[in-house]
Scaffold this motif. Structure first.
Motif, PDB file in Angstrom:
ATOM      1  N   MET A  23       0.832  -1.211   0.000  1.00 25.24           N
ATOM      2  CA  MET A  23       0.000   0.000   0.000  1.00 25.24           C
ATOM      3  C   MET A  23       0.866   1.260   0.000  1.00 25.24           C
ATOM      4  SD  MET A  23      -3.373  -0.566   2.335  1.00 25.24           S
ATOM      5  CE  MET A  23      -2.607  -1.258   3.803  1.00 25.24           C
ATOM      6  N   CYS A  24       2.000   1.196   0.695  1.00 24.85           N
ATOM      7  CA  CYS A  24       2.933   2.338   0.678  1.00 24.85           C
ATOM      8  C   CYS A  24       3.430   2.569  -0.742  1.00 24.85           C
ATOM      9  CB  CYS A  24       4.123   2.083   1.601  1.00 24.85           C
ATOM     10  SG  CYS A  24       3.681   1.850   3.323  1.00 24.85           S
ATOM     11  N   ALA A  25       3.713   1.468  -1.442  1.00 19.74           N
ATOM     12  CA  ALA A  25       4.206   1.583  -2.817  1.00 19.74           C
ATOM     13  C   ALA A  25       3.130   2.181  -3.722  1.00 19.74           C
ATOM     14  CB  ALA A  25       4.643   0.213  -3.328  1.00 19.74           C
ATOM     15  N   THR A  26       1.892   1.717  -3.552  1.00 16.86           N
ATOM     16  CA  THR A  26       0.791   2.254  -4.359  1.00 16.86           C
ATOM     17  C   THR A  26       0.681   3.762  -4.169  1.00 16.86           C
ATOM     18  OG1 THR A  26      -0.390   0.190  -3.947  1.00 16.86           O
ATOM     19  CG2 THR A  26      -1.665   1.986  -4.892  1.00 16.86           C
ATOM     20  N   ARG A  27       0.729   4.172  -2.913  1.00 13.38           N
ATOM     21  CA  ARG A  27       0.573   5.595  -2.619  1.00 13.38           C
ATOM     22  C   ARG A  27       1.782   6.401  -3.130  1.00 13.38           C
ATOM     23  NH1 ARG A  27      -3.813   8.871  -1.652  1.00 13.38           N
ATOM     24  NH2 ARG A  27      -2.781  10.882  -1.532  1.00 13.38           N
ATOM     25  N   HIS A  28       2.976   5.814  -2.964  1.00 10.63           N
ATOM     26  CA  HIS A  28       4.192   6.501  -3.421  1.00 10.63           C
ATOM     27  C   HIS A  28       4.147   6.704  -4.936  1.00 10.63           C
ATOM     28  CE1 HIS A  28       8.469   7.546  -3.682  1.00 10.63           C
ATOM     29  NE2 HIS A  28       8.445   7.699  -2.373  1.00 10.63           N
ATOM     30  N   MET A  29       3.710   5.671  -5.642  1.00  5.80           N
ATOM     31  CA  MET A  29       3.582   5.775  -7.099  1.00  5.80           C
ATOM     32  C   MET A  29       2.572   6.865  -7.471  1.00  5.80           C
ATOM     33  SD  MET A  29       3.591   1.765  -8.151  1.00  5.80           S
ATOM     34  CE  MET A  29       5.139   0.874  -8.414  1.00  5.80           C
ATOM     35  N   HIS A  30       1.473   6.902  -6.714  1.00  6.58           N
ATOM     36  CA  HIS A  30       0.416   7.881  -6.997  1.00  6.58           C
ATOM     37  C   HIS A  30       0.919   9.308  -6.771  1.00  6.58           C
ATOM     38  CE1 HIS A  30      -3.638   9.622  -7.041  1.00  6.58           C
ATOM     39  NE2 HIS A  30      -3.299  10.266  -5.929  1.00  6.58           N
ATOM     40  N   GLU A  31       1.628   9.523  -5.673  1.00 13.66           N
ATOM     41  CA  GLU A  31       2.024  10.904  -5.335  1.00 13.66           C
ATOM     42  C   GLU A  31       3.257  11.370  -6.092  1.00 13.66           C
ATOM     43  OE1 GLU A  31       1.893  12.463  -1.475  1.00 13.66           O
ATOM     44  OE2 GLU A  31       0.130  11.303  -0.884  1.00 13.66           O
ATOM     45  N   PHE A  32       4.181  10.414  -6.379  1.00 11.03           N
ATOM     46  CA  PHE A  32       5.478  10.858  -6.901  1.00 11.03           C
ATOM     47  C   PHE A  32       5.810  10.285  -8.277  1.00 11.03           C
ATOM     48  CE2 PHE A  32       5.983  10.695  -2.165  1.00 11.03           C
ATOM     49  CZ  PHE A  32       5.945  12.064  -1.952  1.00 11.03           C
ATOM     50  N   GLY A  33       4.941   9.438  -8.807  1.00  8.33           N
ATOM     51  CA  GLY A  33       5.203   8.877 -10.133  1.00  8.33           C
ATOM     52  C   GLY A  33       6.259   7.792 -10.151  1.00  8.33           C
ATOM     53  N   THR A  34       6.546   7.236  -8.986  1.00  9.98           N
ATOM     54  CA  THR A  34       7.510   6.128  -8.903  1.00  9.98           C
ATOM     55  C   THR A  34       6.995   4.949  -9.728  1.00  9.98           C
ATOM     56  OG1 THR A  34       7.990   6.880  -6.681  1.00  9.98           O
ATOM     57  CG2 THR A  34       8.751   4.667  -7.237  1.00  9.98           C
ATOM     58  N   THR A  35       7.917   4.223 -10.380  1.00  7.22           N
ATOM     59  CA  THR A  35       7.501   3.124 -11.252  1.00  7.22           C
ATOM     60  C   THR A  35       8.035   1.777 -10.726  1.00  7.22           C
ATOM     61  OG1 THR A  35       9.486   3.195 -12.638  1.00  7.22           O
ATOM     62  CG2 THR A  35       7.654   4.671 -13.245  1.00  7.22           C
ATOM     63  N   SER A  36       7.401   0.701 -11.226  1.00  7.33           N
ATOM     64  CA  SER A  36       7.854  -0.646 -10.865  1.00  7.33           C
ATOM     65  C   SER A  36       9.283  -0.877 -11.359  1.00  7.33           C
ATOM     66  CB  SER A  36       6.927  -1.699 -11.495  1.00  7.33           C
ATOM     67  OG  SER A  36       5.693  -1.712 -10.828  1.00  7.33           O
ATOM     68  N   GLU A  37       9.618  -0.301 -12.499  1.00  7.10           N
ATOM     69  CA  GLU A  37      10.972  -0.454 -13.049  1.00  7.10           C
ATOM     70  C   GLU A  37      12.001   0.185 -12.115  1.00  7.10           C
ATOM     71  OE1 GLU A  37       8.286   0.329 -14.831  1.00  7.10           O
ATOM     72  OE2 GLU A  37       8.203  -1.452 -16.112  1.00  7.10           O
TER      73      GLU A  37
END
Lengths: 389, 138
Positions: free
Chosen positions: A149-163
């Motif tokens: 869930m932290c990763a989901t939120r981080h991706m949402h707020e900062f555009g972090t990617t799985s790569e």
């Protein structure tokens, strides 16, 4: 350092109840805390050190700190010695205060064996009796999906990617190939990571650490003893700790307790993140590393994805060599607790005893940082900065 | 996690029965009536969740129970595939009243789950205990 004259007992409270069928154990702890604060003339937010023993339910200090809303803690101690714990805690609190680790220490004890005898010897009743248990356990929370869930939120707020997350595993695997004891020695690619089976969105199997048996140990000595030993000297320069929780519903999954423990450790050590030559960073999951690197100040908040990409964590390649033993992601994660291996590899680096393929040249300053518990709910963050003398 | 070739009887994930204690008894009684309660502090006017007998922000005991509307938005989520009983979604939703609470998103298309999506309260039975508050996409 002596504690003589370095600390005073300024508040004391004995709960007047002798039968409390209408209160929870956690509630009794809180009521005792309020009583002692009132006696001392202090407020909850003055408390920066917290001590409890086995009667505190759940994660002990972590559950109780989150429950009571102790938001300014920078020192915790859950040493359990049965009924003597709280006497011992006074001594520990004095040590902590003398060392500048806290200035207002709260010690609590509570239980209700008369009206609600516990099943076992531990009055706290363990995790099922934790104040948060009824509101969390029904939802099937695991380390995987809570960190996810932290990763989901981080991706949402900062555009972090799985790569970008995958690069953390790639770097660890580059290091693990040289470690004959590593559980996973194979070098992997970003594609390998993002194409591995989905465990808990957005984390793939290769975003997760290994599960291994094993253990570790450390010896810490006085300077006098150290002087007599024929080993490279690794000096503790600074340490910081902090709990982070769900704060009564003001949950913020975008940062970790490293944002608090890190600056304290750096300030005590008198160094900056840019001075660090080697970093051991707890890697239960790739997202754990990324968020902690940001919070420790190795890059700006939200830019962790860019920071870890393109091999920046690979020894000899990038700017910040990390987890050169392969870390929890590839090497070892004994008992699902990865803190001690973080210190051990940092010590190897500072002694110049890491594998030659991953040894950081003239490595004289290192950080070991970890979290225990869950980034998704409550965790204890610990930062340690060490120097080769 | 289901592995290829692995034979496992399909199972339904049991909903852990919430441990009710005297501090939270009222919450779970209300749950039986389909009402989701949260704590509200009359001293500092802050809502909180999970509910407790004092305010976790100002430590006042002047807290009262209030009923949540059941309207929320998704704050964070993860679809859990490593489950012998099939995928499920853990989430934090932000109640219209403020607190972000841990829950599951149920009875909805996983593909449509997104951060900021509107969600609403539904109740599900637990395994032998009080019903538990869940959310579904609105």
């Amino acid at each position: 350092m002596s504690i003589k004259g370095k600390a005073y007992v300024m508040g004391a409270f004995e709960h007047p109840t002798r039968e409390a069928p209408d209160k929870s154990v956690a509630q009794l702890h809180a009521e005792c805390a309020r009583g002692a604060l009132a006696d001392a003339g202090l407020n909850k937010d003055d408390i920066d050190g917290y001590f409890c023993a086995g009667d505190a339910p759940g994660f002990g200090a972590l559950s109780m700190a989150d429950y009571m809303g102790l938001r300014n803690l920078r020192h915790m101690d859950s040493t359990e010695t049965g009924g003597s714990s709280y006497i011992l805690h006074v001594g520990h609190a004095a040590e902590a205060i003398a060392a500048g680790k806290c200035s207002v220490a709260l010690i609590t004890l509570a239980g209700k064996p008369r009206t609600s005898p516990p099943g076992g010897g531990r009055g706290g009743g363990g995790f099922a009796a934790a104040p948060e248990a009824a509101f969390e356990m029904p939802y099937g929370g695991t380390t995987h999906n809570q960190y996810a869930m932290c990763a989901t939120r981080h991706m949402h707020e900062f555009g972090t990617t799985s790569e970008q997350l995958a690069w953390i595993k790639v770097a660890a695997s580059h290091h693990a190939q040289w470690n004959p004891h590593a559980f996973l020695k194979e070098v992997v690619t970003v594609d390998d990571v993002v194409n591995s089976p989905m465990i808990a969105t957005p984390l793939h199997r290769l975003d997760c650490c290994v599960v291994t048996d094993g253990g570790g140990a450390l010896i810490v000595t006085s300077p006098e003893v150290a002087k007599q030993l024929d080993r490279p000297k690794v000096k503790v320069l600074g340490a910081g700790e902090a709990p982070k929780g769900t704060y009564g519903g003001k949950v913020d999954l975008t940062f970790t307790g490293a944002a608090w423990s890190g600056p304290k450790a750096f300030a005590e050590a008198g160094v900056k993140p840019s001075d660090i030559k080697y970093a051991s960073i707890y890697d239960s999951f790739t997202i754990t590393v990324l968020m902690q690197l940001e919070d420790l100040g190795f890059c700006e908040k939200g830019r962790g994805g860019r920071f870890v990409a393109d091999g920046n964590l690979i020894s000899g390649v990038g700017k910040l060599p990390f987890n050169t033993d392969g870390g929890g992601l590839c090497n070892n994660h004994p008992t699902n607790r990865g803190g001690i291996t973080k210190v051990i590899e940092a010590v190897r680096q500072l002694r110049g005893e890491a594998h030659p393929k991953v040894q950081v040249p003239s490595c004289d300053l290192a950080i070991a940082h970890g979290t225990g518990g869950s980034l998704g709910t409550r965790h204890g963050s610990a930062t340690l900065i060490m120097e080769r003398e | 996690m289901s592995e290829p070739g692995e034979k496992k009887a399909p199972a339904v994930r049991k909903i852990f029965p919430p441990a009710v204690n005297t501090e939270t008894e009222r919450f779970w009684k209300a749950a039986e009536e389909g009402k989701l309660l949260y704590g509200y502090c009359l001293a500092c006017n802050e809502p909180h969740y999970y509910p407790r007998s004092f305010c976790p922000f100002c430590f006042s005991e002047r807290v009262e129970w209030r009923q949540a509307s059941g309207d929320a938005t998704v704050y964070a989520y993860s679809i859990m595939y490593r489950s012998p009983t099939g995928p499920y979604t853990i989430a934090y939703v932000e109640l219209a009243e403020g607190p972000r609470i841990l829950t599951n998103l149920v009875d909805c298309d996983f593909e449509k789950i997104a951060i900021d999506a509107a969600a609403k309260l539904v109740w599900k039975p637990s395994d032998g205990g009080a019903p538990v508050p869940f959310f579904t996409l609105a």
